[in-house]
Design an enzyme around this catalytic site. Structure first.
Site, mmCIF file in Angstrom:
data_model
loop_
_atom_site.group_PDB
_atom_site.id
_atom_site.type_symbol
_atom_site.label_atom_id
_atom_site.label_comp_id
_atom_site.label_asym_id
_atom_site.label_seq_id
_atom_site.Cartn_x
_atom_site.Cartn_y
_atom_site.Cartn_z
ATOM 1 N N ASP A 177 -60.612 19.251 -47.964
ATOM 2 C CA ASP A 177 -62.288 17.701 -48.112
ATOM 3 C C ASP A 177 -62.801 18.963 -49.377
ATOM 4 O OD1 ASP A 177 -65.187 18.255 -47.684
ATOM 5 O OD2 ASP A 177 -65.410 19.563 -46.321
ATOM 6 N N GLU A 213 -70.150 18.683 -54.308
ATOM 7 C CA GLU A 213 -70.949 18.366 -52.959
ATOM 8 C C GLU A 213 -70.769 18.980 -52.241
ATOM 9 O OE1 GLU A 213 -70.000 16.352 -48.894
ATOM 10 O OE2 GLU A 213 -69.633 18.040 -49.675
ATOM 11 N N ASP A 243 -65.095 19.403 -55.400
ATOM 12 C CA ASP A 243 -65.114 20.891 -55.322
ATOM 13 C C ASP A 243 -64.625 21.261 -53.588
ATOM 14 O OD1 ASP A 243 -67.432 19.582 -54.400
ATOM 15 O OD2 ASP A 243 -68.789 21.488 -53.943
#
Length: 407
Positions: A142, A175, A86
């Site tokens: 990320d 996360e 995610d």
């Protein structure tokens, strides 16, 4: 798809929206995370990891079997590589349009006029190939840089027939909203150690994170027409705003660094009758955490005295612990990680993470899991960028790490 470079994989992954949602109890919080998960299962099987699959909670797992015969003198531990699917809900991750530049120096001006200033990290990337957004979304380094590094390292180990023990791979959902390990079955994962891929500069290794708590302030007021409100209305928005205004400005994310703790009000919603403020509490030790909690309790008391007719409720819950508490029990694993980074051509150094990764919770659950750099920067923002050169160093670090365990 086999035969892809780390950059090619990264560009493919970031174009798939995987934004998670903080206001959802289910895991995954968004169905779009399955789109990337299913693609990764296909790619893992194409590499030869025949047991690759995704479960109902969007956890992708696969095994790269050891490629040598074990004996009594060569009992190689099973290691795990973990990255999350995610991206942050802070900024849109839909319709990501990555831009590739050959960076020389100075600020980077994106196509919509947004400027990425040349900070210390960017100064270390003169001559690098850089990937940015177009300024309208986040990039997704990320943690799709971490996913790309793992997939590329697997392909290298297989294609070059490099010696390695058994490696388990796991890509986790949610996360960014704190649920990355909620349904992760450690017995099924079955590793002795694991490593998360979710960091910044090459050589930066992480064995310390914040201890994290979440605070929720709920204010109940009284609604009435503002024309007849005198002496009757209790404006919950005003009460909550007063609470936020009293949080110490010297203990905020924007005014702290290194080991300094902070209180971070990150969500404010409501109306006259009810308002809710959500806050993050972060510190590297229990003493500082207790001081943060005491500060909020004092503010709650002050605001309650100021607005005696308002109902104020403050709740604080623990989210994860500093992984340093348990990782120091495994010096040999930390030494192996340092050596792998050194052999990849970078100078390893340990830096505390001012944030969390799945490794924090996994370590607390009993699976020692430090964190490895990926070359991404300015996470959770439209100014996010990735050094392709540094991402390739991450791939090399993983390859070296796999080989070190069989030496």
């Amino acid at each position: 798809m086999t035969g892809s470079t780390a950059l090619e994989r990264f560009l493919r992954y970031v174009r798939i929206e995987t934004t998670s949602r903080p206001d959802c109890d289910g895991v995954p919080s968004t169905e779009c995370q399955f789109d990337l998960a299913k693609l990764l299962v296909e790619e893992l099987k194409a590499l030869g990891l025949t047991d690759a699959g995704v479960d109902e909670h969007c956890y992708v797992m696969a095994t790269l079997p050891a490629n040598f015969e074990k004996n009594d003198k060569n009992n190689v531990p099973i290691i795990g590589w973990i990255a999350h699917l995610d991206t942050s809900p802070d900024v849109s991750g839909k319709n990501v349009n990555p831009q590739i530049i050959q960076y020389t120096s100075g600020p980077i001006v994106l196509s919509n006029g947004l400027v990425i200033e040349e900070d210390d990290a960017l100064q270390q990337c003169h001559g690098h190939q850089i990937v940015t957004t177009d300024g309208t979304t986040l990039l997704g380094a990320d943690d799709k840089a971490g996913i790309a590094a793992i997939m590329t390292a697997l392909e290298r180990l297989i294609a070059e027939k490099l010696p390695h023990g058994m490696i388990r791979v796991c890509f986790t959902p949610d996360e960014e909203v704190g649920n990355g390990t909620k349904f992760l079955n450690l017995e099924k994962f079955g590793t002795h150690f694991a490593f998360t891929l979710d960091g910044e500069l090459p050589g930066e290794l992480n064995k310390e994170t914040f201890t994290a708590k979440g605070a929720t302030l709920k204010v109940t007021g009284r609604e009435i027409h503002p024309g007849t409100a005198k002496g009757v209305m209790i404006n919950a928005v005003r009460v909550a705003a007063e609470f936020v205004a009293k949080t110490p400005k010297t203990q905020a994310p924007e005014t702290t660094e290194c080991y300094e703790p902070y209180i971070h009000p990150y969500s404010f919603e409501g109306h006259v009758g009810e308002a809710t403020v959500r806050m993050l509490l972060r510190s590297f030790n229990d003493e500082d955490m207790q001081k943060l909690e005491n500060t909020l309790a004092e503010i709650e008391n002050d605001v309650q005295n100021q607005f005696p007719n308002a109902k104020i409720e403050l709740t604080i819950v623990e989210q994860y612990r500093n992984m340093y508490e348990k990782l120091t029990d495994h010096p040999e694993m930390l030494a192996q990680l340092e050596e792998a980074a050194r052999r990849s051509g970078v100078t390893p150094y340990w830096k505390p993470i001012r944030g969390g990764t799945d490794g924090s919770r996994l370590t607390e659950m009993g699976l020692p899991t430090p964190n490895i750099y990926t070359g991404g920067h300015n996470f959770h923002s439209r100014a996010e960028w990735l050094s392709v050169n540094d991402l390739e160093k991450t791939v090399e670090t993983l390859v070296q790490l796999a080989q070190l365990y069989v030496e």
